[in-house]
Design a protein around this motif. Structure first.
Motif, PDB file in Angstrom:
ATOM      1  N   PRO A   1      31.965   0.419  79.582  1.00  0.00           N
ATOM      2  CA  PRO A   1      30.320   0.291  79.438  1.00  0.00           C
ATOM      3  C   PRO A   1      29.947   1.622  78.151  1.00  0.00           C
ATOM      4  O   PRO A   1      29.172   2.257  77.985  1.00  0.00           O
ATOM      5  CB  PRO A   1      29.557   0.374  80.587  1.00  0.00           C
ATOM      6  N   ASN A   2      31.099   2.697  78.040  1.00  0.00           N
ATOM      7  CA  ASN A   2      31.250   3.408  77.266  1.00  0.00           C
ATOM      8  C   ASN A   2      30.448   3.548  76.512  1.00  0.00           C
ATOM      9  O   ASN A   2      29.869   4.475  76.178  1.00  0.00           O
ATOM     10  CB  ASN A   2      32.682   3.760  77.033  1.00  0.00           C
ATOM     11  N   LYS A   3      30.991   2.663  75.590  1.00  0.00           N
ATOM     12  CA  LYS A   3      29.607   2.691  74.000  1.00  0.00           C
ATOM     13  C   LYS A   3      28.108   2.657  73.977  1.00  0.00           C
ATOM     14  O   LYS A   3      27.477   3.696  73.396  1.00  0.00           O
ATOM     15  CB  LYS A   3      29.911   1.474  73.055  1.00  0.00           C
ATOM     16  N   TYR A   4      27.654   2.520  75.255  1.00  0.00           N
ATOM     17  CA  TYR A   4      26.402   2.293  75.831  1.00  0.00           C
ATOM     18  C   TYR A   4      26.648   3.922  76.131  1.00  0.00           C
ATOM     19  O   TYR A   4      25.380   4.521  75.436  1.00  0.00           O
ATOM     20  CB  TYR A   4      25.500   1.773  76.553  1.00  0.00           C
ATOM     21  N   GLU A   5      27.532   4.322  77.334  1.00  0.00           N
ATOM     22  CA  GLU A   5      26.975   6.257  77.270  1.00  0.00           C
ATOM     23  C   GLU A   5      26.753   6.955  76.093  1.00  0.00           C
ATOM     24  O   GLU A   5      26.186   7.529  76.178  1.00  0.00           O
ATOM     25  CB  GLU A   5      28.228   5.603  78.784  1.00  0.00           C
ATOM     26  N   PHE A   6      27.868   6.700  75.759  1.00  0.00           N
ATOM     27  CA  PHE A   6      28.261   7.243  74.134  1.00  0.00           C
ATOM     28  C   PHE A   6      26.127   7.401  73.679  1.00  0.00           C
ATOM     29  O   PHE A   6      26.238   8.377  72.835  1.00  0.00           O
ATOM     30  CB  PHE A   6      28.819   7.359  73.463  1.00  0.00           C
ATOM     31  N   TYR A   7      25.914   5.909  73.051  1.00  0.00           N
ATOM     32  CA  TYR A   7      24.134   5.542  72.006  1.00  0.00           C
ATOM     33  C   TYR A   7      24.051   6.372  73.355  1.00  0.00           C
ATOM     34  O   TYR A   7      22.641   6.559  72.629  1.00  0.00           O
ATOM     35  CB  TYR A   7      24.872   4.068  71.785  1.00  0.00           C
ATOM     36  N   GLU A   8      23.506   5.744  74.670  1.00  0.00           N
ATOM     37  CA  GLU A   8      22.589   6.422  75.555  1.00  0.00           C
ATOM     38  C   GLU A   8      22.207   8.072  75.264  1.00  0.00           C
ATOM     39  O   GLU A   8      21.202   8.550  75.849  1.00  0.00           O
ATOM     40  CB  GLU A   8      22.034   5.557  76.577  1.00  0.00           C
ATOM     41  N   GLY A   9      23.291   8.507  75.329  1.00  0.00           N
ATOM     42  CA  GLY A   9      24.080   9.773  75.672  1.00  0.00           C
ATOM     43  C   GLY A   9      22.941  11.175  74.352  1.00  0.00           C
ATOM     44  O   GLY A   9      23.444  12.155  74.562  1.00  0.00           O
ATOM     45  N   GLU A  10      22.878  10.631  73.822  1.00  0.00           N
ATOM     46  CA  GLU A  10      21.698  11.586  72.383  1.00  0.00           C
ATOM     47  C   GLU A  10      23.526  11.876  71.541  1.00  0.00           C
ATOM     48  O   GLU A  10      22.791  12.647  71.055  1.00  0.00           O
ATOM     49  CB  GLU A  10      21.002  11.545  72.666  1.00  0.00           C
ATOM     50  N   TYR A  11      24.390  11.540  71.913  1.00  0.00           N
ATOM     51  CA  TYR A  11      25.786  12.466  71.125  1.00  0.00           C
ATOM     52  C   TYR A  11      25.434  12.305  69.532  1.00  0.00           C
ATOM     53  O   TYR A  11      26.114  13.078  69.145  1.00  0.00           O
ATOM     54  CB  TYR A  11      27.100  11.831  71.753  1.00  0.00           C
ATOM     55  N   LEU A  12      25.242  10.923  69.444  1.00  0.00           N
ATOM     56  CA  LEU A  12      24.421  10.887  67.981  1.00  0.00           C
ATOM     57  C   LEU A  12      24.030  11.864  66.429  1.00  0.00           C
ATOM     58  O   LEU A  12      22.819  12.307  67.411  1.00  0.00           O
ATOM     59  CB  LEU A  12      24.100   9.591  67.228  1.00  0.00           C
ATOM     60  N   HIS A  13      24.310  12.157  65.992  1.00  0.00           N
ATOM     61  CA  HIS A  13      23.465  12.539  64.980  1.00  0.00           C
ATOM     62  C   HIS A  13      22.246  11.879  64.402  1.00  0.00           C
ATOM     63  O   HIS A  13      22.154  10.506  64.171  1.00  0.00           O
ATOM     64  CB  HIS A  13      23.712  13.283  63.803  1.00  0.00           C
ATOM     65  N   TYR A  14      20.482  12.326  64.576  1.00  0.00           N
ATOM     66  CA  TYR A  14      19.560  11.751  64.943  1.00  0.00           C
ATOM     67  C   TYR A  14      19.990  10.834  63.795  1.00  0.00           C
ATOM     68  O   TYR A  14      19.463   9.426  63.413  1.00  0.00           O
ATOM     69  CB  TYR A  14      18.039  12.434  65.020  1.00  0.00           C
ATOM     70  N   GLU A  15      20.411  11.399  62.545  1.00  0.00           N
ATOM     71  CA  GLU A  15      19.927  10.252  61.145  1.00  0.00           C
ATOM     72  C   GLU A  15      20.792   9.303  61.148  1.00  0.00           C
ATOM     73  O   GLU A  15      20.367   7.925  60.799  1.00  0.00           O
ATOM     74  CB  GLU A  15      20.336  11.481  59.462  1.00  0.00           C
ATOM     75  N   LEU A  16      22.454   9.671  61.755  1.00  0.00           N
ATOM     76  CA  LEU A  16      23.243   7.997  61.383  1.00  0.00           C
ATOM     77  C   LEU A  16      22.383   7.543  63.383  1.00  0.00           C
ATOM     78  O   LEU A  16      22.790   6.588  62.644  1.00  0.00           O
ATOM     79  CB  LEU A  16      24.599   8.671  62.493  1.00  0.00           C
ATOM     80  N   ARG A  17      22.102   8.001  63.999  1.00  0.00           N
ATOM     81  CA  ARG A  17      21.157   7.608  64.994  1.00  0.00           C
ATOM     82  C   ARG A  17      20.366   6.174  64.604  1.00  0.00           C
ATOM     83  O   ARG A  17      20.411   5.144  64.725  1.00  0.00           O
ATOM     84  CB  ARG A  17      20.980   7.809  65.433  1.00  0.00           C
ATOM     85  N   LYS A  18      20.225   6.707  63.595  1.00  0.00           N
ATOM     86  CA  LYS A  18      18.786   5.018  63.060  1.00  0.00           C
ATOM     87  C   LYS A  18      19.474   4.436  62.392  1.00  0.00           C
ATOM     88  O   LYS A  18      18.990   3.660  62.438  1.00  0.00           O
ATOM     89  CB  LYS A  18      17.260   6.089  62.483  1.00  0.00           C
ATOM     90  N   LYS A  19      20.596   4.483  62.242  1.00  0.00           N
ATOM     91  CA  LYS A  19      21.226   3.454  61.362  1.00  0.00           C
ATOM     92  C   LYS A  19      22.436   3.076  62.024  1.00  0.00           C
ATOM     93  O   LYS A  19      22.781   1.900  61.531  1.00  0.00           O
ATOM     94  CB  LYS A  19      21.676   4.403  59.908  1.00  0.00           C
ATOM     95  N   VAL A  20      21.853   3.059  63.126  1.00  0.00           N
ATOM     96  CA  VAL A  20      23.081   1.899  64.145  1.00  0.00           C
ATOM     97  C   VAL A  20      22.596   0.980  63.960  1.00  0.00           C
ATOM     98  O   VAL A  20      21.179   0.710  64.822  1.00  0.00           O
ATOM     99  CB  VAL A  20      23.654   2.448  65.655  1.00  0.00           C
ATOM    100  N   LEU A  21      23.804  -0.202  63.789  1.00  0.00           N
ATOM    101  CA  LEU A  21      22.909  -1.930  63.871  1.00  0.00           C
ATOM    102  C   LEU A  21      23.024  -2.837  65.300  1.00  0.00           C
ATOM    103  O   LEU A  21      22.353  -3.280  65.668  1.00  0.00           O
ATOM    104  CB  LEU A  21      23.935  -2.136  62.537  1.00  0.00           C
ATOM    105  N   GLY A  22      24.020  -2.328  66.280  1.00  0.00           N
ATOM    106  CA  GLY A  22      24.115  -3.250  67.238  1.00  0.00           C
ATOM    107  C   GLY A  22      25.333  -1.483  68.032  1.00  0.00           C
ATOM    108  O   GLY A  22      26.449  -1.455  67.248  1.00  0.00           O
ATOM    109  N   LEU A  23      25.356  -2.114  68.778  1.00  0.00           N
ATOM    110  CA  LEU A  23      26.541  -2.410  70.233  1.00  0.00           C
ATOM    111  C   LEU A  23      27.436  -3.566  70.508  1.00  0.00           C
ATOM    112  O   LEU A  23      26.544  -4.684  70.213  1.00  0.00           O
ATOM    113  CB  LEU A  23      26.367  -1.789  71.325  1.00  0.00           C
ATOM    114  N   VAL A  24      28.627  -3.452  69.679  1.00  0.00           N
ATOM    115  CA  VAL A  24      29.159  -4.600  70.285  1.00  0.00           C
ATOM    116  C   VAL A  24      30.323  -5.012  71.320  1.00  0.00           C
ATOM    117  O   VAL A  24      31.324  -3.734  71.150  1.00  0.00           O
ATOM    118  CB  VAL A  24      29.464  -5.541  68.739  1.00  0.00           C
ATOM    119  N   ASP A  25      30.688  -5.495  72.276  1.00  0.00           N
ATOM    120  CA  ASP A  25      31.802  -5.827  73.215  1.00  0.00           C
ATOM    121  C   ASP A  25      33.128  -6.238  72.751  1.00  0.00           C
ATOM    122  O   ASP A  25      32.617  -7.639  71.916  1.00  0.00           O
ATOM    123  CB  ASP A  25      31.381  -6.539  74.865  1.00  0.00           C
TER     124      ASP A  25
END
Length: 406
Positions: A227-251
């Motif tokens: 689940p770590n990738k979800y914690e990272f993504y949902e925890g808003e650690y990403l710059h907002y411009e890069l967050r908009k470019k996330v295409l997907g989270l892959v197991d």
């Protein structure tokens, strides 16, 4: 890929080959002409400008340079007569006298091509080198993706550019292993782990900004086990411009460089417009056809050449070092063609089978180019690089040549 900009591996291969060839050429003076014509420029206007340049060139002091420049302009004017208007993407022409040794060995060369995308500049330049930067810019890799694989222990960053994957860095968290104490000690230890994990996610976010922000990437894909990738993504650690470019989270099951390879393989739906995925699909189609009916494929140069008239798809490696040679007899005019590997045998010295005269080598081109030009109007040509696992397998296991037959 859209139909309007469907990827053509052979067109790209030809342009990259031409750029490489032109980069190595140099005139004796400022006598190599580069001409870029945008699609909406009238051919008559271009011809008028060239005649004005010819008038200016008549004042060049060096007799040899003056003649070479004026001859090059005349060669271009003759080629332009073949066009009522520029092609949809415009027209690029390179022309000039290229020395092949001592003074007096210069030969006039002209290269005319339609670029893969529309050009928006009108440029005439006469210099000692061809101006190829605008053409190189047109074929710069635009399919660029950021890749991250991570868990709480480590994170690896990579960039997918066309068919090339570059691993940028791997960082580690320093989170300690399992702790077997109970009670308050266990809870305190868990709080420490959560704090270190938070700080690690912050670092991952900072490295992501460093490597991908402002780099004109098409998208960002994040993968990892658990689940770590979800914690990272949902925890808003990403710059907002890069967050908009996330295409997907892959197991995926791995991290590190092996995780990057697995992430690419499991992201086919997210990377379907990339050249790397196009190459994988071409090879997978070949393998599926081979498994279903081996008689529907040809493998290796010899078999491909024998069955080329039955082929629907011709697949070749860009790294093939075979050449197609044409010889002509200066006495009786008889022509002879031969396919050889580079440096396999002398390129000169063939004897005419009709009259016994020493034949002249009049053309040498990569066999890949020769076959693709012959085949492209009756089938699909696919060229693969050795930058991918599939392309490497085509070269090393199949000899660099394969075909799917009708």
């Amino acid at each position: 890929m859209s139909d309007q900009q469907k990827y053509d591996s052979f067109d790209e291969y030809k342009i990259r080959k031409l750029i490489s060839e032109l980069e190595s050429k140099e005139g004796r003076g400022t006598e190599l002409i580069s001409l870029y014509i945008p699609p909406k420029r009238a051919i008559s206007d271009v011809a008028r400008d060239l005649r004005e340049e010819a008038s200016t060139a008549s004042n060049i002091k060096s007799k040899t340079t003056r003649k070479n420049v004026m001859d090059a302009i005349e060669s271009i004017l003759q080629r332009l007569k073949l066009f009522k208007e520029p092609p949809p993407n415009g027209l690029v022409i390179f022309c000039g006298a290229i020395p092949h040794g001592a003074p007096g060995t210069e030969k006039m060369e002209i290269h005319v091509l339609e670029p893969p995308l529309p050009i928006n500049i009108y440029l005439y330049r006469c210099d000692s080198k061809f101006v190829i930067e605008p053409l190189k810019k047109l074929i710069e890799e635009k399919d660029v993706y950021g890749l991250i694989v991570m868990d709480r222990a480590e994170a690896t960053f990579a960039i997918l550019r066309g068919r090339n994957v570059e691993v940028l860095n791997t960082i580690t968290s320093g989170i300690p292993g399992k702790h077997h104490a109970g009670g308050q000690s266990a809870r305190r230890f868990q709080r420490i782990i959560e704090q270190v994990a938070h700080e690690f996610y912050v670092r991952i976010g900072e490295y992501t900004t460093k490597y991908f922000l402002g780099k004109d990437i098409k998208g960002l894909i994040i993968g990892g086990p658990g689940p770590n990738k979800y914690e990272f993504y949902e925890g808003e650690y990403l710059h907002y411009e890069l967050r908009k470019k996330v295409l997907g989270l892959v197991d995926i099951g791995y991290t590190g460089e092996e995780g990057i390879r697995e992430l690419i393989n499991r992201s086919e739906n997210l990377l379907q417009q990339s050249k790397l995925m196009h190459e994988k699909q071409v090879f997978n189609n070949l393998m599926a056809t081979m498994v279903n009916d081996y008689t529907k494929v040809a493998i290796g140069k010899k078999e491909v050449l024998e069955k080329l008239d039955r082929a629907k798809i011709l697949i070749m490696s860009e790294e093939n070092d075979d050449y197609h040679l044409t010889f002509m007899c200066p006495n009786c005019g008889f022509q002879l063609e031969a396919d050889i590997q580079d440096e396999q045998e002398p390129k000169e010295g063939r004897t005419c089978p009709r009259c016994g005269t020493q034949m002249d080598l009049i053309s040498k081109e990569p066999l890949v180019t020769h076959l693709a030009e012959m085949f492209k109007n009756r089938g699909t040509v696919e060229l693969m690089s050795t930058q991918t696992e599939e392309g490497e397998q085509l070269k090393n296991s199949f000899g660099g040549y394969a075909a799917i037959l009708g």
